[in-house]
Design a protein around this motif. Structure first.
Motif, PDB file in Angstrom:
ATOM      1  N   SER A   1      10.763  17.343  60.998  1.00  0.00           N
ATOM      2  CA  SER A   1       9.332  16.353  60.664  1.00  0.00           C
ATOM      3  C   SER A   1       8.994  16.520  62.065  1.00  0.00           C
ATOM      4  O   SER A   1       7.175  15.814  61.892  1.00  0.00           O
TER       5      SER A   1
ATOM      6  N   LEU B   1      15.810  18.644  57.709  1.00  0.00           N
ATOM      7  CA  LEU B   1      13.760  18.493  57.299  1.00  0.00           C
ATOM      8  C   LEU B   1      13.703  17.487  58.343  1.00  0.00           C
ATOM      9  O   LEU B   1      12.161  17.018  58.828  1.00  0.00           O
ATOM     10  N   GLY B   2      14.362  16.136  58.507  1.00  0.00           N
ATOM     11  CA  GLY B   2      14.333  15.120  59.753  1.00  0.00           C
ATOM     12  C   GLY B   2      14.537  15.619  61.446  1.00  0.00           C
ATOM     13  O   GLY B   2      13.412  15.104  61.531  1.00  0.00           O
TER      14      GLY B   2
ATOM     15  N   ARG C   1      22.867  19.535  56.608  1.00  0.00           N
ATOM     16  CA  ARG C   1      22.243  19.110  55.569  1.00  0.00           C
ATOM     17  C   ARG C   1      21.120  19.076  55.581  1.00  0.00           C
ATOM     18  O   ARG C   1      19.920  19.035  56.503  1.00  0.00           O
ATOM     19  N   LEU C   2      19.829  19.764  54.316  1.00  0.00           N
ATOM     20  CA  LEU C   2      18.689  20.255  54.507  1.00  0.00           C
ATOM     21  C   LEU C   2      17.781  18.638  54.749  1.00  0.00           C
ATOM     22  O   LEU C   2      16.907  19.317  55.554  1.00  0.00           O
ATOM     23  N   GLU C   3      17.934  17.811  54.076  1.00  0.00           N
ATOM     24  CA  GLU C   3      17.569  16.211  54.529  1.00  0.00           C
ATOM     25  C   GLU C   3      17.425  16.358  56.168  1.00  0.00           C
ATOM     26  O   GLU C   3      16.793  15.384  56.901  1.00  0.00           O
ATOM     27  N   THR C   4      18.837  16.604  56.934  1.00  0.00           N
ATOM     28  CA  THR C   4      18.873  15.877  58.117  1.00  0.00           C
ATOM     29  C   THR C   4      17.745  16.357  59.102  1.00  0.00           C
ATOM     30  O   THR C   4      17.379  16.491  59.811  1.00  0.00           O
TER      31      THR C   4
END
Length: 119
Positions: free
Chosen positions: A35, A31-32, A26-29
């Motif tokens: 980060s 990127l998290g 998942r992109l949000e995971t």
């Protein structure tokens, strides 16, 4: 633009530790996980400076407690950014370049081009 090193996978590797399947990335995971500046440095170093297929946490030369490094490497693995394998008492990591390029084209190029703050 920096060149990402992709070394061939040796024969007879131990199986990877639990990680998400390519279709579950998942992109949000991802990127998290990226980060955090330390994790971003880890991934960038693996992409640009790998000397072997995978590396122990000592190779990175990070002046952090082992428990802190364990946390960061686990976060990268669980997000699907890196793959870890157990070799006796040590774990070694490498970036899942093919998987990440298939799911998120260009993302690793951005990580490789990132310039860490020297401060």
């Amino acid at each position: 633009m920096p060149v990402i090193k992709v070394l061939p996978e040796p024969v007879d590797l131990p199986g990877p530790l639990p990680e998400p399947a390519v279709d579950d990335l998942r992109l949000e995971t991802v990127l998290g996980a990226l980060s955090d500046p330390l994790r971003l440095r880890i991934v960038r170093k693996l992409l640009l400076e790998s000397e072997h297929f995978d590396h122990t946490c000592g190779w990175f030369g990070l002046d952090r407690p082992k428990s802190s490094l364990t946390h960061h490497f686990k976060a990268l693995r669980e997000a699907g950014v890196t793959r870890q394998r157990q070799y006796g008492l040590e774990r070694r990591s490498h970036v899942r370049v093919e998987d990440l390029n298939a799911r998120f084209p260009g993302l690793l190029d951005l990580v490789a081009a990132w310039e860490p703050d020297e401060g």
